[in-house]
Design an enzyme around this catalytic site. Structure first.
Site, PDB file in Angstrom:
ATOM      1  CG  ASP A 113      -2.030  -1.006   1.152  1.00 22.59           C
ATOM      2  OD1 ASP A 113      -2.465  -1.340   0.032  1.00 22.59           O
ATOM      3  OD2 ASP A 113      -2.482  -1.456   2.211  1.00 22.59           O
ATOM      4  CG  ASP A 129      -6.751  -1.196  -1.541  1.00 18.66           C
ATOM      5  OD1 ASP A 129      -7.007  -2.402  -1.663  1.00 18.66           O
ATOM      6  OD2 ASP A 129      -5.841  -0.755  -0.816  1.00 18.66           O
TER       7      ASP A 129
END
Length: 152
Positions: A113, A129
């Site tokens: 991430d 995401d």
């Protein structure tokens, strides 16, 4: 026609993986770089769970859920090829998001991430995401429009 939707998914998975590879090669784990002061930063973290690190370390669970989700999305995509673009594009985006994070989990054992909102306390996220969220929004729009049409 399914080729277009699968190509859309593949392009998004490619972008997701490219951004993740760039992040890992550019930043040290935990390193953060402000892009827009007090609004947006790039921060490299490893997530072994889902959003907000829920179910951390439950790789078997994510594997099962992803396989089921991919099969379901492909089924509905094929079944509704000539239906609403909101629905088919939404499914393509959900497919891309699921596969993008699944590739990380299988290849690395965690998800990379990097996008951090500095103006609000929100989990750090990635391209996959975003694809999932936008895909679900498209599906909700389809449902709302479909219900509205049925009500006429």
């Amino acid at each position: 026609m399914i080729f277009v939707y699968l190509l859309l998914s593949a392009v998004i998975v490619g972008i997701d993986q490219w951004v993740k590879i760039w992040t890992v090669s550019t930043f040290e784990l935990g390193e953060s770089q402000s892009v827009i002061s007090n609004i947006f930063s790039l921060t490299y973290i490893r997530n072994t769970g889902a959003a907000w690190s829920l179910l951390e370390g439950k790789m078997w669970f994510f594997t099962i859920v992803t396989v089921i989700a991919v099969i379901a999305v492909l089924y509905f995509l094929i079944k509704n090829l000539h239906g609403s673009k909101w629905f088919t594009v939404g499914l393509s985006l959900v497919l891309a998001g699921a596969l993008g994070n699944f590739i990380d989990r299988v290849r690395l054992g965690y998800v990379v991430d990097m996008f951090q909102t500095d103006f609000i306390n929100f989990p750090i996220f990635n391209v996959a995401d975003m694809s999932l969220v936008i895909g679900v929004i498209c599906i909700f729009i389809y449902i709302i429009l479909d219900e509205k049409e049925k009500g006429k």
